[in-house]
Design a protein around this motif. Structure first.
Motif, short mmCIF file in Angstrom:
data_model
loop_
_atom_site.label_atom_id
_atom_site.label_comp_id
_atom_site.label_asym_id
_atom_site.label_seq_id
_atom_site.Cartn_x
_atom_site.Cartn_y
_atom_site.Cartn_z
N GLN A 167 46.72 48.31 28.03
CA GLN A 167 46.89 47.26 27.17
C GLN A 167 45.77 47.60 26.04
OE1 GLN A 167 45.67 43.95 29.75
NE2 GLN A 167 47.57 42.85 29.14
N ALA A 168 45.01 48.37 26.34
CA ALA A 168 43.88 48.83 25.43
C ALA A 168 44.50 49.52 24.41
CB ALA A 168 42.62 49.73 26.21
N ARG A 169 45.53 50.55 24.87
CA ARG A 169 46.29 51.57 23.99
C ARG A 169 47.06 50.58 22.84
NH1 ARG A 169 45.98 56.27 21.46
NH2 ARG A 169 48.20 57.00 20.98
N LEU A 170 47.75 49.64 23.58
CA LEU A 170 48.61 48.54 22.89
C LEU A 170 47.87 47.84 22.05
CD1 LEU A 170 51.12 47.50 25.65
CD2 LEU A 170 51.50 48.87 23.79
N ALA A 171 46.48 47.41 22.02
CA ALA A 171 45.72 46.84 21.04
C ALA A 171 45.90 47.26 19.75
CB ALA A 171 44.58 46.48 21.55
N GLY A 172 46.06 48.64 19.44
CA GLY A 172 45.85 49.15 18.22
C GLY A 172 47.44 49.77 17.77
N LEU A 173 48.31 48.94 18.29
CA LEU A 173 49.67 49.47 18.15
C LEU A 173 50.24 48.89 16.83
CD1 LEU A 173 52.84 50.47 18.85
CD2 LEU A 173 53.00 48.46 20.14
N ASP A 174 50.96 49.86 16.16
CA ASP A 174 51.48 49.19 14.69
C ASP A 174 53.02 48.63 15.02
OD1 ASP A 174 52.69 48.77 12.17
OD2 ASP A 174 52.44 50.85 11.48
N PRO A 175 53.16 47.21 14.76
CA PRO A 175 54.51 46.83 15.49
C PRO A 175 55.54 47.20 14.48
CG PRO A 175 52.90 45.03 14.70
CD PRO A 175 52.15 46.44 14.36
N SER A 176 55.57 47.99 13.51
CA SER A 176 56.58 48.46 12.52
C SER A 176 57.21 49.77 13.25
CB SER A 176 55.99 49.12 11.36
OG SER A 176 54.98 49.95 11.56
N LEU A 177 56.47 50.46 14.40
CA LEU A 177 56.91 51.49 15.06
C LEU A 177 58.24 51.19 15.75
CD1 LEU A 177 53.85 53.46 16.40
CD2 LEU A 177 55.41 54.36 14.38
N GLU A 178 58.23 50.21 16.68
CA GLU A 178 59.32 49.88 17.28
C GLU A 178 60.28 49.14 16.36
OE1 GLU A 178 60.57 46.88 21.33
OE2 GLU A 178 58.71 46.45 20.05
N VAL A 195 59.83 55.86 21.67
CA VAL A 195 58.87 55.57 20.61
C VAL A 195 57.45 55.23 21.51
CG1 VAL A 195 58.00 54.14 18.70
CG2 VAL A 195 60.24 55.29 18.66
N MET A 196 57.63 54.14 22.26
CA MET A 196 56.47 53.37 22.97
C MET A 196 55.70 54.51 24.04
SD MET A 196 56.37 51.12 20.96
CE MET A 196 54.85 50.77 21.75
N VAL A 197 56.57 55.06 24.91
CA VAL A 197 56.09 55.92 25.91
C VAL A 197 55.39 56.97 25.44
CG1 VAL A 197 56.63 57.59 27.87
CG2 VAL A 197 57.80 55.15 27.67
N PRO A 198 55.84 57.89 24.39
CA PRO A 198 54.96 58.87 23.66
C PRO A 198 53.69 58.16 23.34
CG PRO A 198 57.32 59.33 23.18
CD PRO A 198 57.21 58.03 24.01
#
Length: 281
Positions: A167-178, A195-198
């Motif tokens: 969850q801490a890692r996902l907090a900085g996720l750019d939604p455009s990647l997926e 994309v998400m697992v790496p």
């Protein structure tokens, strides 16, 4: 010549540096002493009589004899049980924690806060309460105590640590990647895997190391949920320590300290490789 007295920020930095040094000394001095006394020639673990590899040789002989079925060693068997349980716990915790973290981040539903709170409760609940409650549960459903019950118990308090890291890692996720991956024709499953697992790999590795360490170290919950053939190393060491200090305890502890350090180094190397692979050529 009169000596100058530190003042202002220099004095603050000096005090903080000294305090940091004392904290590190408090944390690591017992570990250093344990490693040093694993080379002690005395059978008394607290009296130094000289340097020797005797206890490492004895541990190696017990290990090889156990593998060859020449002589069963309860100590080596408990060590193997701990590794098996910790490996299974880590695998299940990574699957549950990664999937749970992603679902809680990706989807919104009315009971989201309640579920998040319930997931984190095993991280803070006293271990003796968890152990007793799990024992009552297993007895209620008439589940025989053994490897399965210990693994289930360990997963209960280990997977939230993976979930928190994810969850801490996902907090900085750019939604455009997926979105970009799916625009290029990837299915949601392929987008997640490629994309998400790496992207989540550093958090997954950190959570896996935490899970493995917690499982290997767990004593109280294991005490209530183990069976006669699923005794782990902490349970065995606790029983040996009640009788008297054994030099092999220092030796085994040193081996696990070295193993843990190697795992941390490997994890850092893997995370560095993952970061480099995401960087543009």
């Amino acid at each position: 010549m009169r000596s100058r007295t530190p003042s202002g920020m220099r004095l603050v930095n000096l005090l903080l540096s000294g305090w940091t040094g004392l904290v590190f000394l408090f944390l690591y001095l017992p570990i250093v002493l344990l490693v040093v006394y694993s080379f002690n020639a005395s059978r008394l673990a607290i009296v130094w009589e000289g340097f020797t590899f005797r206890w490492y040789e004895q541990l190696w002989h017990e290990f090889t004899a156990h593998l060859a079925d020449e002589r069963r060693s309860a100590l080596i068997e408990s060590m193997g049980n701990s590794v098996i349980i910790a490996a299974a716990t880590t695998g299940l915790s990574v699957l549950l924690g990664t999937a749970g973290g992603w679902l809680l981040h990706r989807y919104r539903f009315p009971a989201l806060r309640t579920i998040s709170t319930l997931i984190f409760i095993p991280m803070i609940i006293p271990e003796i309460i968890m152990g007793i409650s799990l024992l009552i549960f297993f007895k209620t459903v008439e589940m025989e105590l053994g490897f399965a019950t210990v693994i289930i118990s360990h997963v209960t308090f280990c997977f939230p640590f993976v979930l928190v890291a994810v969850q801490a890692r996902l907090a900085g996720l750019d939604p455009s990647l997926e979105e970009a991956a799916m625009d290029l024709g990837a299915t949601p499953l392929k987008a997640f895997w490629h994309v998400m697992v790496p992207y989540l790999l550093p958090a997954i590795i950190s959570g896996a190391l935490m899970s493995f360490t917690l499982s290997m170290d767990e004593l109280i919950v294991t005490y209530f949920t183990r069976g006669p053939k699923s005794e782990t190393l902490p349970i065995k060491v606790y029983g040996m320590a009640k009788v008297g200090l054994n030099p092999l305890l220092n030796t085994i502890s040193t081996v696990f300290i070295v193993g843990t350090a190697m795992l941390v180094i490997c994890a850092e190397l893997l995370k560095g490789t993952a970061r480099r692979s995401r960087e543009p050529g």
